[in-house]
Design an enzyme around this catalytic site. Structure first.
Site, PDB file in Angstrom:
ATOM      1  N   ASP A   1      23.611  37.652  -6.812  1.00  0.00           N
ATOM      2  CA  ASP A   1      23.111  36.468  -7.512  1.00  0.00           C
ATOM      3  C   ASP A   1      23.210  35.229  -6.631  1.00  0.00           C
ATOM      4  OD1 ASP A   1      22.801  37.624 -10.363  1.00  0.00           O
ATOM      5  OD2 ASP A   1      24.855  38.159  -9.817  1.00  0.00           O
TER       6      ASP A   1
ATOM      7  N   ASP B   1      25.749  39.134  -0.875  1.00  0.00           N
ATOM      8  CA  ASP B   1      26.012  38.846  -2.277  1.00  0.00           C
ATOM      9  C   ASP B   1      24.699  39.086  -3.029  1.00  0.00           C
ATOM     10  OD1 ASP B   1      27.241  37.692  -4.631  1.00  0.00           O
ATOM     11  OD2 ASP B   1      26.142  35.846  -4.165  1.00  0.00           O
TER      12      ASP B   1
ATOM     13  N   ASP C   1      20.282  26.293 -17.273  1.00  0.00           N
ATOM     14  CA  ASP C   1      20.626  25.773 -15.946  1.00  0.00           C
ATOM     15  C   ASP C   1      22.127  25.568 -15.776  1.00  0.00           C
ATOM     16  OD1 ASP C   1      17.863  25.529 -15.882  1.00  0.00           O
ATOM     17  OD2 ASP C   1      17.936  23.741 -14.636  1.00  0.00           O
TER      18      ASP C   1
END
Length: 211
Positions: free
Chosen positions: A11, A9, A40
């Protein structure tokens, strides 16, 4: 078990990108007259692609416009704060030295994924980069992983899918490959169990059957 192919993957697995994604989300919110969020906040939404992320913030009738703006902003500034996780580059170098095949399967758009990998000087490690728009289906569908196996000519039981969310693990299991949770990322799991749990990138090279 002898691993020939390592599928990653993007991110939350190879790269820490939430700040840039959060900045682009805030750009969309400003443009559409909405209140900004803490960058965040997007950590728990990353993994399903941009549309899935924006659906957390906008009603359905505004999604297409929000998505258009998000892609514009992200393409203009894809790598401001984004960086590879500590240890990732060394792991990729080690795997290539062992003559392993490497691929990326992400739900981020393919062209954007390639651009980010190039800017971070990671692109040359990979035999194939698959985005959420490369094939008709994206994770948690097993289709992208199955296509990688087909294109690279590797048997499912000789491959491992490494990611930080249930979408990665489900896609890997349904494709018949081994699965490993990248526990350093934006972990979001819904009860599905990976075959392995990795606590730091260096754990990748110690997976059983890596040789």
């Amino acid at each position: 078990m002898r691993l020939k192919l390592f599928i990653f993957d993007l991110d939350g697995t190879l790269i820490d990108s939430y700040m840039d994604i959060g900045m682009c989300v805030n750009g969309v919110l400003r443009s559409m007259g909405r209140q900004e969020i803490e960058p965040d906040s997007v950590k728990n939404w990353i993994g399903g692609g941009a549309r899935g992320l924006l659906e957390k913030l906008f009603p359905s009738e505004e999604i297409d416009r929000a998505l258009e703006l998000f892609r514009k902003y992200y393409r203009e500034n894809p790598v401001v704060y984004t960086k590879a996780y500590r240890g990732i580059r060394e792991v990729l170098t080690h795997l290539k030295a062992m003559e392993k095949r490497l691929a990326v399967v992400t739900n981020k758009m393919e062209d954007l994924s390639v651009e980010i990998l190039k800017r971070l000087n990671l692109y040359h490690y990979f035999d194939m980069v698959v985005g959420g728009d490369t094939f008709p289906e994206k994770k948690p569908s097993p289709v992208p992983i199955k296509e990688v196996l087909r294109w690279l000519g590797v048997d499912a039981k000789e491959a491992v899918m490494i990611g930080d969310t249930d979408a990665d693990v489900r896609a890997g299991k349904d494709a018949g490959v081994w699965t490993a949770l990248a526990n350093w990322g934006y972990v979001r799991m819904d009860g599905v169990k990976p075959d392995f749990v990795l606590h730091k990138p260096e754990d990748i090279i110690n997976l059983p059957g890596r040789a």
